[in-house]
Write a protein that holds these residues in place. Structure first.
Motif, short mmCIF file in Angstrom:
data_model
loop_
_atom_site.label_atom_id
_atom_site.label_comp_id
_atom_site.label_asym_id
_atom_site.label_seq_id
_atom_site.Cartn_x
_atom_site.Cartn_y
_atom_site.Cartn_z
N ASP A 105 0.87 -1.17 0.00
CA ASP A 105 0.00 0.00 0.00
C ASP A 105 0.91 1.23 0.00
O ASP A 105 2.14 1.11 0.00
CB ASP A 105 -0.98 -0.01 1.18
CG ASP A 105 -0.31 -0.04 2.54
OD1 ASP A 105 0.82 0.50 2.69
OD2 ASP A 105 -0.90 -0.58 3.47
N ASP A 152 3.21 -9.43 -8.11
CA ASP A 152 2.15 -8.74 -8.85
C ASP A 152 0.80 -8.87 -8.15
O ASP A 152 0.03 -7.92 -8.08
CB ASP A 152 2.07 -9.30 -10.28
CG ASP A 152 1.08 -8.55 -11.13
OD1 ASP A 152 1.28 -7.34 -11.33
OD2 ASP A 152 0.10 -9.16 -11.60
N PHE A 196 -0.85 -6.25 -5.67
CA PHE A 196 -1.49 -5.02 -6.13
C PHE A 196 -3.00 -5.20 -6.35
O PHE A 196 -3.71 -4.23 -6.59
CB PHE A 196 -0.82 -4.51 -7.41
CG PHE A 196 0.54 -3.92 -7.16
CD1 PHE A 196 0.67 -2.62 -6.73
CD2 PHE A 196 1.68 -4.68 -7.34
CE1 PHE A 196 1.93 -2.06 -6.49
CE2 PHE A 196 2.94 -4.15 -7.11
CZ PHE A 196 3.06 -2.83 -6.68
N ASP A 219 -4.79 -3.32 -8.97
CA ASP A 219 -4.78 -1.85 -8.85
C ASP A 219 -3.63 -1.31 -9.70
O ASP A 219 -2.54 -1.06 -9.21
CB ASP A 219 -4.61 -1.45 -7.38
CG ASP A 219 -4.76 0.05 -7.17
OD1 ASP A 219 -4.66 0.81 -8.15
OD2 ASP A 219 -4.96 0.46 -6.01
N LEU A 247 -1.98 2.04 -8.58
CA LEU A 247 -1.00 1.92 -7.50
C LEU A 247 0.31 1.35 -8.03
O LEU A 247 1.39 1.81 -7.69
CB LEU A 247 -1.54 1.04 -6.36
CG LEU A 247 -0.59 0.80 -5.19
CD1 LEU A 247 -0.18 2.13 -4.53
CD2 LEU A 247 -1.22 -0.13 -4.17
N LYS A 248 0.21 0.35 -8.90
CA LYS A 248 1.42 -0.26 -9.47
C LYS A 248 2.20 0.75 -10.30
O LYS A 248 3.42 0.87 -10.18
CB LYS A 248 1.06 -1.48 -10.32
CG LYS A 248 2.28 -2.29 -10.71
CD LYS A 248 2.01 -3.41 -11.72
CE LYS A 248 0.80 -4.21 -11.50
NZ LYS A 248 0.63 -5.28 -12.49
N THR A 251 3.74 3.39 -8.06
CA THR A 251 4.88 2.81 -7.35
C THR A 251 6.09 2.76 -8.26
O THR A 251 7.20 3.14 -7.86
CB THR A 251 4.53 1.40 -6.84
OG1 THR A 251 3.42 1.49 -5.94
CG2 THR A 251 5.71 0.76 -6.13
#
Length: 60
Positions: A14, A33, A36, A39, A42-43, A46
């Protein structure tokens, strides 16, 4: 000098965990993977944060 060569994220991911990992300044971060939970935002965020911090980021 940085003594942290690799950080592995294996349990959950997160924004707080990502920030903590980046703050340790590892040379490389590897995560799963599935953490995530589809999401892609978010990936992608990041990956961009890692790139900006000069950290190699790999999702497996």
């Amino acid at each position: 000098m940085n003594d942290t060569e690799i950080a592995l994220i294996l349990d959950k991911v997160d924004k707080e965990i990502i920030k903590t990992v980046i703050d340790t300044k590892p040379q490389k971060v590897i995560t799963l993977d599935r953490l995530f939970n589809n999401d892609d935002q978010l990936k992608t965020n990041t990956a961009l944060q890692m790139k900006d911090a000069g950290i190699e980021f790999k999702v497996v």
